[in-house]
Design a protein around this motif. Structure first.
Motif, PDB file in Angstrom:
ATOM      1  N   SER A  45      -1.612   7.116   5.320  1.00  0.00           N
ATOM      2  CA  SER A  45      -2.157   6.990   3.964  1.00  0.00           C
ATOM      3  C   SER A  45      -2.472   8.336   3.309  1.00  0.00           C
ATOM      4  O   SER A  45      -2.977   8.364   2.196  1.00  0.00           O
ATOM      5  CB  SER A  45      -3.416   6.127   3.986  1.00  0.00           C
ATOM      6  OG  SER A  45      -4.462   6.791   4.662  1.00  0.00           O
ATOM      7  N   ARG A 111      -3.767   7.772  -3.916  1.00  0.00           N
ATOM      8  CA  ARG A 111      -4.425   7.003  -2.863  1.00  0.00           C
ATOM      9  C   ARG A 111      -3.634   5.733  -2.576  1.00  0.00           C
ATOM     10  O   ARG A 111      -3.282   4.980  -3.493  1.00  0.00           O
ATOM     11  CB  ARG A 111      -5.851   6.622  -3.259  1.00  0.00           C
ATOM     12  CG  ARG A 111      -6.743   7.798  -3.567  1.00  0.00           C
ATOM     13  CD  ARG A 111      -7.039   8.585  -2.294  1.00  0.00           C
ATOM     14  NE  ARG A 111      -8.105   9.524  -2.518  1.00  0.00           N
ATOM     15  CZ  ARG A 111      -7.934  10.837  -2.492  1.00  0.00           C
ATOM     16  NH1 ARG A 111      -6.762  11.342  -2.252  1.00  0.00           N
ATOM     17  NH2 ARG A 111      -8.957  11.632  -2.701  1.00  0.00           N
ATOM     18  N   LEU A 112      -3.389   5.470  -1.315  1.00  0.00           N
ATOM     19  CA  LEU A 112      -2.628   4.293  -0.911  1.00  0.00           C
ATOM     20  C   LEU A 112      -3.345   3.004  -1.282  1.00  0.00           C
ATOM     21  O   LEU A 112      -2.699   2.030  -1.660  1.00  0.00           O
ATOM     22  CB  LEU A 112      -2.362   4.335   0.602  1.00  0.00           C
ATOM     23  CG  LEU A 112      -1.574   3.183   1.191  1.00  0.00           C
ATOM     24  CD1 LEU A 112      -0.184   3.116   0.583  1.00  0.00           C
ATOM     25  CD2 LEU A 112      -1.491   3.303   2.696  1.00  0.00           C
ATOM     26  N   TRP A 113      -4.667   2.983  -1.227  1.00  0.00           N
ATOM     27  CA  TRP A 113      -5.410   1.756  -1.533  1.00  0.00           C
ATOM     28  C   TRP A 113      -5.131   1.296  -2.964  1.00  0.00           C
ATOM     29  O   TRP A 113      -5.104   0.096  -3.238  1.00  0.00           O
ATOM     30  CB  TRP A 113      -6.911   1.916  -1.307  1.00  0.00           C
ATOM     31  CG  TRP A 113      -7.587   2.957  -2.141  1.00  0.00           C
ATOM     32  CD1 TRP A 113      -7.902   4.221  -1.771  1.00  0.00           C
ATOM     33  CD2 TRP A 113      -8.026   2.829  -3.505  1.00  0.00           C
ATOM     34  NE1 TRP A 113      -8.494   4.895  -2.808  1.00  0.00           N
ATOM     35  CE2 TRP A 113      -8.593   4.063  -3.886  1.00  0.00           C
ATOM     36  CE3 TRP A 113      -8.001   1.795  -4.433  1.00  0.00           C
ATOM     37  CZ2 TRP A 113      -9.120   4.273  -5.159  1.00  0.00           C
ATOM     38  CZ3 TRP A 113      -8.521   2.022  -5.694  1.00  0.00           C
ATOM     39  CH2 TRP A 113      -9.075   3.249  -6.043  1.00  0.00           C
ATOM     40  N   ASN A 116      -1.733  -0.449  -2.945  1.00  0.00           N
ATOM     41  CA  ASN A 116      -1.852  -1.743  -2.277  1.00  0.00           C
ATOM     42  C   ASN A 116      -2.612  -2.748  -3.137  1.00  0.00           C
ATOM     43  O   ASN A 116      -2.221  -3.913  -3.233  1.00  0.00           O
ATOM     44  CB  ASN A 116      -2.549  -1.595  -0.921  1.00  0.00           C
ATOM     45  CG  ASN A 116      -1.673  -0.933   0.107  1.00  0.00           C
ATOM     46  OD1 ASN A 116      -0.462  -0.814  -0.069  1.00  0.00           O
ATOM     47  ND2 ASN A 116      -2.271  -0.472   1.181  1.00  0.00           N
ATOM     48  N   ARG A 158       5.316   4.066  -4.643  1.00  0.00           N
ATOM     49  CA  ARG A 158       4.506   3.973  -3.425  1.00  0.00           C
ATOM     50  C   ARG A 158       5.340   4.334  -2.198  1.00  0.00           C
ATOM     51  O   ARG A 158       4.883   5.069  -1.320  1.00  0.00           O
ATOM     52  CB  ARG A 158       3.947   2.568  -3.272  1.00  0.00           C
ATOM     53  CG  ARG A 158       3.147   2.378  -2.005  1.00  0.00           C
ATOM     54  CD  ARG A 158       2.702   0.919  -1.930  1.00  0.00           C
ATOM     55  NE  ARG A 158       2.077   0.638  -0.690  1.00  0.00           N
ATOM     56  CZ  ARG A 158       2.696   0.099   0.354  1.00  0.00           C
ATOM     57  NH1 ARG A 158       3.976  -0.197   0.290  1.00  0.00           N
ATOM     58  NH2 ARG A 158       2.046  -0.135   1.455  1.00  0.00           N
ATOM     59  N   PHE A 162       4.444   7.369   0.163  1.00  0.00           N
ATOM     60  CA  PHE A 162       3.993   6.954   1.494  1.00  0.00           C
ATOM     61  C   PHE A 162       5.155   6.307   2.252  1.00  0.00           C
ATOM     62  O   PHE A 162       5.178   5.096   2.459  1.00  0.00           O
ATOM     63  CB  PHE A 162       2.835   5.958   1.372  1.00  0.00           C
ATOM     64  CG  PHE A 162       1.694   6.456   0.548  1.00  0.00           C
ATOM     65  CD1 PHE A 162       0.782   7.355   1.056  1.00  0.00           C
ATOM     66  CD2 PHE A 162       1.533   6.038  -0.769  1.00  0.00           C
ATOM     67  CE1 PHE A 162      -0.266   7.828   0.280  1.00  0.00           C
ATOM     68  CE2 PHE A 162       0.497   6.496  -1.540  1.00  0.00           C
ATOM     69  CZ  PHE A 162      -0.408   7.394  -1.020  1.00  0.00           C
ATOM     70  N   VAL A 165       4.662   3.888   5.449  1.00  0.00           N
ATOM     71  CA  VAL A 165       3.995   2.593   5.350  1.00  0.00           C
ATOM     72  C   VAL A 165       5.031   1.566   4.910  1.00  0.00           C
ATOM     73  O   VAL A 165       5.702   1.753   3.894  1.00  0.00           O
ATOM     74  CB  VAL A 165       2.823   2.642   4.340  1.00  0.00           C
ATOM     75  CG1 VAL A 165       2.141   1.302   4.234  1.00  0.00           C
ATOM     76  CG2 VAL A 165       1.824   3.704   4.752  1.00  0.00           C
TER      77      VAL A 165
END
Length: 184
Positions: A45, A111-113, A116, A158, A162, A165
């Motif tokens: 992440s 930020r990956l969050w 997601n 994304r 990343f 992921v």
């Protein structure tokens, strides 16, 4: 998040920002108090500085899309609030507008969050797109096409930022977590 995870996240960020690749960072921090799955997710992440720089313009497009969505959400919240009136108007407006603005913050910080959360909110909201299909099929299909295009673009960005992921978990190959080195 426990203190051990925060500490390892900071160490992983420091190692990656100084030029270490993600696989060696994962191998270095492995076995230090958290599960391999959690450590792999922490390492996956984190965006490398090179990746952030390489895809900065795509991230800016994502931020612009979310700013437009926040503006449209504020118009929707205002119209909803004018119908209800009173304190509920301000509460509903603030709540409806805060979600895209929180996502704008996450996208701007890579930020990956945030990616997601956007994906999950959009995917779960796709079914509600068909509520007005019998009244306005063309408008519903246009809105669905726009939503799917935005979902596809944000998913693409994304995966650029990343690559380690998959849909929601780090890549696992031959029983261990794998961080492919992406060619620049």
């Amino acid at each position: 998040m426990c203190a051990k995870t925060k500490e390892l996240r900071k160490r992983a960020y420091d190692l990656i920002s100084t030029g270490s690749d993600k696989q060696s960072t994962y191998n270095t921090l492995k076995g230090q108090g958290i599960t391999d799955a959690k450590l792999a997710f922490v390492v996956a992440s984190i965006c490398t500085p090179q990746t952030i720089q390489q895809y900065a313009w795509r991230t800016r497009i994502v931020v612009a899309i979310l700013v437009i969505q926040a503006f449209l959400a504020s118009l929707f919240a205002l119209s909803f609030g004018l119908k209800t009136g009173g304190a509920l108007m301000w509460f509903a407006s603030g709540l409806i507008v805060s979600i895209p603005l929180i996502l704008v913050y996450g996208f701007a910080r890579d930020r990956l969050w945030a990616y997601n959360a956007y994906l999950m909110l959009t995917i779960t909201g796709l079914a509600s797109q068909f509520r007005g299909f019998s009244n306005d099929p063309q408008g519903t299909l246009i809105a669905l096409a726009v939503n799917l295009a935005m979902l596809g673009y944000i998913l693409y960005v994304r995966y650029c930022l990343f690559p380690e992921v998959t849909f929601m978990t780090p890549v696992k190959r031959d029983g261990d977590y794998y961080f492919p080195v992406k060619a620049a």
